[in-house]
Design an enzyme around this catalytic site. Structure first.
Site, PDB file in Angstrom:
ATOM      1  N   GLY A  55       0.780  -1.242   0.000  1.00 31.08           N
ATOM      2  CA  GLY A  55       0.000   0.000   0.000  1.00 31.08           C
ATOM      3  C   GLY A  55       0.806   1.284   0.000  1.00 31.08           C
ATOM      4  O   GLY A  55       0.375   2.291  -0.552  1.00 31.08           O
ATOM      5  N   GLU A 110       4.568   4.204   5.802  1.00 30.63           N
ATOM      6  CA  GLU A 110       3.336   3.406   5.838  1.00 30.63           C
ATOM      7  C   GLU A 110       2.195   4.180   5.178  1.00 30.63           C
ATOM      8  O   GLU A 110       2.178   5.418   5.179  1.00 30.63           O
ATOM      9  CB  GLU A 110       3.020   3.077   7.311  1.00 30.63           C
ATOM     10  CG  GLU A 110       1.763   2.285   7.563  1.00 30.63           C
ATOM     11  CD  GLU A 110       1.689   0.928   6.877  1.00 30.63           C
ATOM     12  OE1 GLU A 110       1.857   0.884   5.652  1.00 30.63           O
ATOM     13  OE2 GLU A 110       1.422  -0.075   7.566  1.00 30.63           O
ATOM     14  N   ASP A 111       1.254   3.444   4.601  1.00 32.80           N
ATOM     15  CA  ASP A 111       0.113   4.119   3.976  1.00 32.80           C
ATOM     16  C   ASP A 111      -0.888   4.616   5.019  1.00 32.80           C
ATOM     17  O   ASP A 111      -1.294   5.762   5.013  1.00 32.80           O
ATOM     18  CB  ASP A 111      -0.580   3.206   2.941  1.00 32.80           C
ATOM     19  CG  ASP A 111      -0.930   1.824   3.484  1.00 32.80           C
ATOM     20  OD1 ASP A 111      -0.703   1.556   4.683  1.00 32.80           O
ATOM     21  OD2 ASP A 111      -1.441   0.997   2.701  1.00 32.80           O
ATOM     22  N   ASP A 114      -3.891   2.125  11.411  1.00 32.30           N
ATOM     23  CA  ASP A 114      -5.267   1.831  11.818  1.00 32.30           C
ATOM     24  C   ASP A 114      -5.252   1.334  13.260  1.00 32.30           C
ATOM     25  O   ASP A 114      -5.208   2.124  14.194  1.00 32.30           O
ATOM     26  CB  ASP A 114      -5.828   0.795  10.832  1.00 32.30           C
ATOM     27  CG  ASP A 114      -7.291   0.500  11.042  1.00 32.30           C
ATOM     28  OD1 ASP A 114      -8.019   1.391  11.492  1.00 32.30           O
ATOM     29  OD2 ASP A 114      -7.716  -0.634  10.758  1.00 32.30           O
ATOM     30  N   SER A 115      -5.261   0.023  13.468  1.00 29.10           N
ATOM     31  CA  SER A 115      -5.214  -0.492  14.844  1.00 29.10           C
ATOM     32  C   SER A 115      -3.845  -0.240  15.470  1.00 29.10           C
ATOM     33  O   SER A 115      -3.717  -0.147  16.688  1.00 29.10           O
ATOM     34  CB  SER A 115      -5.507  -1.992  14.858  1.00 29.10           C
ATOM     35  OG  SER A 115      -4.416  -2.716  14.316  1.00 29.10           O
ATOM     36  N   GLY A 116      -2.826  -0.144  14.631  1.00 29.35           N
ATOM     37  CA  GLY A 116      -1.464   0.052  15.111  1.00 29.35           C
ATOM     38  C   GLY A 116      -0.688  -1.255  15.214  1.00 29.35           C
ATOM     39  O   GLY A 116       0.499  -1.255  15.523  1.00 29.35           O
ATOM     40  N   THR A 118       0.205  -3.550  12.830  1.00 29.56           N
ATOM     41  CA  THR A 118       1.221  -3.738  11.796  1.00 29.56           C
ATOM     42  C   THR A 118       2.504  -2.996  12.155  1.00 29.56           C
ATOM     43  O   THR A 118       3.600  -3.563  12.167  1.00 29.56           O
ATOM     44  CB  THR A 118       0.696  -3.235  10.437  1.00 29.56           C
ATOM     45  OG1 THR A 118      -0.520  -3.901  10.140  1.00 29.56           O
ATOM     46  CG2 THR A 118       1.702  -3.489   9.338  1.00 29.56           C
ATOM     47  N   PHE A 163     -13.294   3.271   5.694  1.00 31.00           N
ATOM     48  CA  PHE A 163     -12.308   2.506   4.935  1.00 31.00           C
ATOM     49  C   PHE A 163     -11.991   3.278   3.661  1.00 31.00           C
ATOM     50  O   PHE A 163     -12.898   3.767   2.980  1.00 31.00           O
ATOM     51  CB  PHE A 163     -12.847   1.115   4.598  1.00 31.00           C
ATOM     52  CG  PHE A 163     -11.769   0.180   4.120  1.00 31.00           C
ATOM     53  CD1 PHE A 163     -10.998  -0.531   5.030  1.00 31.00           C
ATOM     54  CD2 PHE A 163     -11.522   0.019   2.770  1.00 31.00           C
ATOM     55  CE1 PHE A 163      -9.995  -1.388   4.600  1.00 31.00           C
ATOM     56  CE2 PHE A 163     -10.521  -0.830   2.325  1.00 31.00           C
ATOM     57  CZ  PHE A 163      -9.755  -1.531   3.243  1.00 31.00           C
ATOM     58  N   ASP A 170      -5.698  -0.359  -1.150  1.00 24.92           N
ATOM     59  CA  ASP A 170      -6.577  -1.257  -1.893  1.00 24.92           C
ATOM     60  C   ASP A 170      -7.739  -1.767  -1.075  1.00 24.92           C
ATOM     61  O   ASP A 170      -7.736  -1.720   0.160  1.00 24.92           O
ATOM     62  CB  ASP A 170      -5.782  -2.473  -2.374  1.00 24.92           C
ATOM     63  CG  ASP A 170      -5.517  -3.456  -1.235  1.00 24.92           C
ATOM     64  OD1 ASP A 170      -4.970  -3.030  -0.200  1.00 24.92           O
ATOM     65  OD2 ASP A 170      -5.879  -4.633  -1.365  1.00 24.92           O
ATOM     66  N   ARG A 176      -5.937   0.595  -6.298  1.00 21.39           N
ATOM     67  CA  ARG A 176      -4.649   1.211  -5.966  1.00 21.39           C
ATOM     68  C   ARG A 176      -4.282   2.321  -6.955  1.00 21.39           C
ATOM     69  O   ARG A 176      -3.514   3.220  -6.649  1.00 21.39           O
ATOM     70  CB  ARG A 176      -3.534   0.157  -5.996  1.00 21.39           C
ATOM     71  CG  ARG A 176      -3.626  -0.894  -4.903  1.00 21.39           C
ATOM     72  CD  ARG A 176      -2.313  -1.663  -4.822  1.00 21.39           C
ATOM     73  NE  ARG A 176      -2.443  -2.942  -4.158  1.00 21.39           N
ATOM     74  CZ  ARG A 176      -2.382  -3.118  -2.842  1.00 21.39           C
ATOM     75  NH1 ARG A 176      -2.202  -2.093  -2.042  1.00 21.39           N
ATOM     76  NH2 ARG A 176      -2.486  -4.316  -2.318  1.00 21.39           N
TER      77      ARG A 176
END
Ligand code: IMP
Ligand code: MG
Length: 185
Positions: A55, A110-111, A114-116, A118, A163, A170, A176
Site C-alpha cells: 500500500g 506506511e500508507d 489503523d489499529s497500530g 502492523t 475505509f 486497496d 490502488r
C-alpha cells in the site's frame, strides 16, 4: 452485459468525489519531504526509507522524489488484513530488509495506521537491528480504531473512521491506481 475491466471495480463512495484529492496529496507530500529533509540534513549516512508493501509504494515513490537528501529504499511485507476490510487481528511479517541497518537512520513509510498492530510488529523487528534512529511517516492516520499506541513522527492526513482506497491503498487488491484517496461505500 460484457464483463469488461471497467465493471470489475465498482464505483467508490461519495459519488466518486475523493476524500483527499490528488492535488492536496501532492502538496502535503512536498511539505513532508521538506520537513523530513530538514530533520536529517546533518546525518552522515543516507536515510533508509523502509516501505511497507504494498500500500505505501505509491506514497513512498512520491515522498522519495520530494526529498532533498540522499535516501536508500528498502521494503518490508506485512499483512494484517485478509482480502476484505476487516482486520484479522494478526500481523504476519512475510519479508524483511536484508541490508545492514545497524547505526542507520530509518524512516518507516506506511500508507495508513489503523489499529497500530502492523507498525508495532515492524517497529519491534527493526529495533532489534539497532538503528541509530527509527521514525515513522504515515500518509494517513485513522485514530478511531487504534488498539495499540503508535507514535507517528510525520502524518499526512488524519481521517475519519471510514475505509479508504486509492493512491496505493486497496480493497481486495483493487483501486490502488486511483490518484486520490476515496472512502469506500
Ligand atoms: P493496522 O495494523 O490495523 O494498523 O493496519 C494497517 C494496515 O492495514 C495498513 O498497512 C493497510 O495495508 C491496511 N489498512 C488499514 N486500513 C485500511 C484502509 O482503510 N484501506 C486500505 N488498507 C487499509
Ligand atoms: Mg499496509
Amino acid at each position: 452485459m460484457q464483463a469488461g475491466l471497467a465493471q470489475l471495480a465498482p464505483p467508490v463512495g461519495d459519488g466518486g468525489k475523493p476524500l483527499i484529492s490528488a492535488r492536496r496529496i501532492a502538496k502535503r507530500v512536498r511539505q513532508l519531504g521538506q520537513q523530513i529533509s530538514q530533520l536529517y540534513a546533518d546525518s552522515e549516512q543516507p536515510l533508509v526509507l523502509v516501505v511497507v508493501l504494498k500500500g505505501a509504494t505509491v506514497f513512498a515513490a512520491d515522498l522519495l522524489r520530494s526529498l532533498s537528501i540522499p535516501a536508500e529504499l528498502e521494503f518490508v511485507r506485512a499483512s494484517s488484513y485478509g482480502s476484505g476490510s476487516q482486520s484479522s487481528g494478526r500481523v504476519k511479517l512475510a519479508h524483511m530488509v536484508d541490508g545492514p541497518l545497524r547505526d542507520r537512520d530509518i524512516l518507516l513509510v506506511e500508507d495508513i495506521v489503523d489499529s497500530g498492530r502492523t507498525i508495532n510488529v515492524i517497529r519491534k523487528e527493526l529495533k532489534s537491528h539497532k538503528p541509530a534512529s527509527l521514525r515513522l511517516v504515515a500518509l494517513l492516520d485513522r485514530p478511531a480504531r487504534r488498539e495499540l499506541p503508535v507514535q507517528i513522527d510525520f502524518t499526512g492526513f488524519t481521517i475519519p473512521d471510514r475505509f479508504v482506497v486509492g493512491y496505493g491503498l486497496d480493497y481486495a487488491g483493487l483501486y490502488r491506481e486511483l490518484p486520490g484517496v476515496h472512502a469506500l461505500g
